[in-house]
Design a protein around this motif. Structure first.
Motif, PDB file in Angstrom:
ATOM      1  N   GLN A 103       0.885  -1.172   0.319  1.00 56.29           N
ATOM      2  CA  GLN A 103       0.043   0.019  -0.012  1.00 56.29           C
ATOM      3  C   GLN A 103       0.838   1.146   0.058  1.00 56.29           C
ATOM      4  O   GLN A 103       1.933   1.120   0.446  1.00 56.29           O
ATOM      5  N   THR A 104       0.481   2.183  -0.521  1.00 54.97           N
ATOM      6  CA  THR A 104       1.135   3.692  -0.561  1.00 54.97           C
ATOM      7  C   THR A 104       0.814   4.344   0.609  1.00 54.97           C
ATOM      8  O   THR A 104      -0.175   4.022   1.587  1.00 54.97           O
TER       9      THR A 104
ATOM     10  N   GLU B  12      -0.478   7.069   1.210  1.00 54.01           N
ATOM     11  CA  GLU B  12      -2.003   7.989   1.226  1.00 54.01           C
ATOM     12  C   GLU B  12      -3.007   6.765   1.529  1.00 54.01           C
ATOM     13  O   GLU B  12      -3.946   6.918   2.412  1.00 54.01           O
ATOM     14  N   GLU B  13      -3.022   5.704   1.150  1.00 56.23           N
ATOM     15  CA  GLU B  13      -3.998   4.573   1.222  1.00 56.23           C
ATOM     16  C   GLU B  13      -3.892   3.904   2.495  1.00 56.23           C
ATOM     17  O   GLU B  13      -4.846   3.763   3.186  1.00 56.23           O
ATOM     18  N   ASP B  14      -2.673   3.775   3.241  1.00 55.54           N
ATOM     19  CA  ASP B  14      -2.505   3.479   4.549  1.00 55.54           C
ATOM     20  C   ASP B  14      -3.121   4.529   5.505  1.00 55.54           C
ATOM     21  O   ASP B  14      -3.819   3.964   6.412  1.00 55.54           O
ATOM     22  N   THR B  15      -2.858   5.818   5.204  1.00 56.81           N
ATOM     23  CA  THR B  15      -3.553   6.674   5.964  1.00 56.81           C
ATOM     24  C   THR B  15      -4.973   6.593   6.168  1.00 56.81           C
ATOM     25  O   THR B  15      -5.804   6.954   7.013  1.00 56.81           O
ATOM     26  N   ALA B  16      -5.540   6.496   4.706  1.00 55.25           N
ATOM     27  CA  ALA B  16      -7.088   6.633   4.568  1.00 55.25           C
ATOM     28  C   ALA B  16      -7.592   5.379   5.393  1.00 55.25           C
ATOM     29  O   ALA B  16      -8.732   5.632   6.031  1.00 55.25           O
ATOM     30  N   GLU B  17      -6.921   4.037   5.233  1.00 54.90           N
ATOM     31  CA  GLU B  17      -7.536   3.071   5.925  1.00 54.90           C
ATOM     32  C   GLU B  17      -7.427   3.344   7.496  1.00 54.90           C
ATOM     33  O   GLU B  17      -8.570   2.753   8.416  1.00 54.90           O
TER      34      GLU B  17
ATOM     35  N   THR C 157     -10.455   5.446   8.483  1.00 57.34           N
ATOM     36  CA  THR C 157     -11.701   5.018   8.584  1.00 57.34           C
ATOM     37  C   THR C 157     -11.913   4.049   9.642  1.00 57.34           C
ATOM     38  O   THR C 157     -13.105   4.133  10.303  1.00 57.34           O
TER      39      THR C 157
END
Length: 387
Positions: A270-271, A273-278, A281
């Motif tokens: 994961q990038t 940004e994707e890890d932060t968004a997850e 959530t």
């Protein structure tokens, strides 16, 4: 008895036709070319020699070695004493250098011009005596002649993104690399391209001079010159790419790259940004669940992170139902006085005195009792004395 001859030679005033005859048909090698021209004929005196069939390996290597040295000196003098020489004749004098060691050994008495079929001892001796390397150009040697910025300029010109004046200072270096066989045995330019490279690079002639000498229009001369530069620029690029790939995919570098790739398999795909968004959530899901904590205020709903009693002193009292009942009949956004919510906080009994305080009070009572007894005994004694 007939004397044993080692070589045959000739001397003449150099012209294109005579050089073609003695070199191409007779197989003689240029040994010497006078720098000053004859006052009557305007020709340069030349000496050419052919060795008789060799009897051994290394002792017949002297002629090719002298030939290599003579051609190298002629190439360096083309910009000086031989600058007025016809470009076709100059290319013919340097032609053997482009052909490599095979043509020299053939002129020295070999049966063919293939290096693989020649005597290895003689070939090594030729290389040793002439001081000329037969191996192909390396990236390290290339950077001695051309810097990375020079290579970039050549690439821009080969793509027609700049004028030929931008690379005019690099033509002598290109000519030296080509006419000393440093471009490899498989690299060849056409006769017109070689003539342009020799005339503009080694003899320092202008485009107008080459146009008049070759009898070609200017646009055709520039087009052929561009093709020659493009071909050499592509060869340099392939050389650098090949050596760089060998350095990356071989030896210890390959093992290190494989070990790094093995370690990277355990990394989350994961990038950032994707890890932060997850993570955001998941945190919002936990906050929306509305967990109730025991913080000393009954019915108060707080987030799990706010569990400090000091902070909860300032929390609003009351449950959601109590607040809904209190706000009934109140206008939205209108200040209509004070709203009171009955506190549901459980009153805790006062703490008992500490053990130290109880002990201190007991000691004071005991002292008071003793002092009272002493006063009573003293009164009795005084009454007895009076009687």
């Amino acid at each position: 008895p007939t004397p044993k001859l080692d070589w045959l030679g000739t001397s003449f005033g150099l012209t294109p036709s005579l050089h073609n005859f003695w070199h191409r048909k007779v197989g003689m090698t240029m040994m010497y070319l006078r720098q000053t021209a004859n006052e009557l004929t305007g020709e340069h005196s030349a000496i050419m020699i052919r060795a008789l069939p060799r009897r051994s390996g290394w002792d017949d290597a002297w002629l090719p070695a002298f030939g290599v040295d003579a051609r190298r000196r002629i190439g360096r003098l083309l910009g000086g004493s031989f600058r007025s020489m016809e470009v076709s004749l100059a290319v013919s004098l340097l032609g053997d250098v482009v052909g490599g060691f095979g043509s020299w050994m053939k002129n020295a008495g070999g049966e063919d011009g293939d290096e693989d079929n020649m005597d290895k001892t003689a070939l090594q001796e030729v290389k040793k005596r002439s001081g000329t390397q037969s191996s192909t150009l390396t990236s390290t040697e290339l950077h001695y002649h051309l810097t990375p910025h020079d290579l970039q300029r050549l690439e821009l010109y080969s793509r027609n993104l700049c004028d030929h004046h931008l690379v005019s200072d690099l033509i002598p270096s290109l000519s030296q690399l080509y006419f000393t066989s440093r471009m490899g045995p498989g690299f060849r330019l056409s006769s017109v391209q070689a003539a342009l490279l020799c005339g503009m690079g080694l003899q320092s002639k202008s485009v107008e001079d080459m146009t008049a000498e070759l009898g070609l229009p200017v646009n055709q001369v520039l087009a052929m010159f561009n093709k020659a530069v493009k071909k050499m620029s592509l060869a340099f690029h392939n050389l650098l790419v090949e050596e760089e790939s060998r350095g990356l995919l071989g030896g210890d570098a390959l093992k290190k790259a494989e070990s790094k790739a093995q370690k990277m398999r355990d990394v989350v795909g994961q990038t950032l940004e994707e890890d932060t968004a997850e993570g955001a959530t998941k945190a919002m899901e936990q906050l929306t669940k509305g967990q109730v904590l025991n913080s000393g205020v009954t019915g108060t709903r707080i987030a799990p992170e706010i569990s400090d009693p000091e902070i909860m002193k300032y929390a609003l009292k009351g449950t959601d139902e109590e607040w809904a009942t209190a706000l009934k009949g109140k206008g939205d956004g209108v200040d209509e006085g004070t709203i009171q919510i009955k506190s549901t906080q459980v009153k805790t009994p006062k703490k008992r005195k500490a053990d130290g305080d109880a002990l201190e009070s007991a000691l004071k009572n005991e002292k008071a009792m003793k002092s009272g007894k002493k006063e009573k005994s003293s009164k009795k004694k005084s009454k007895r004395k009076s009687h």
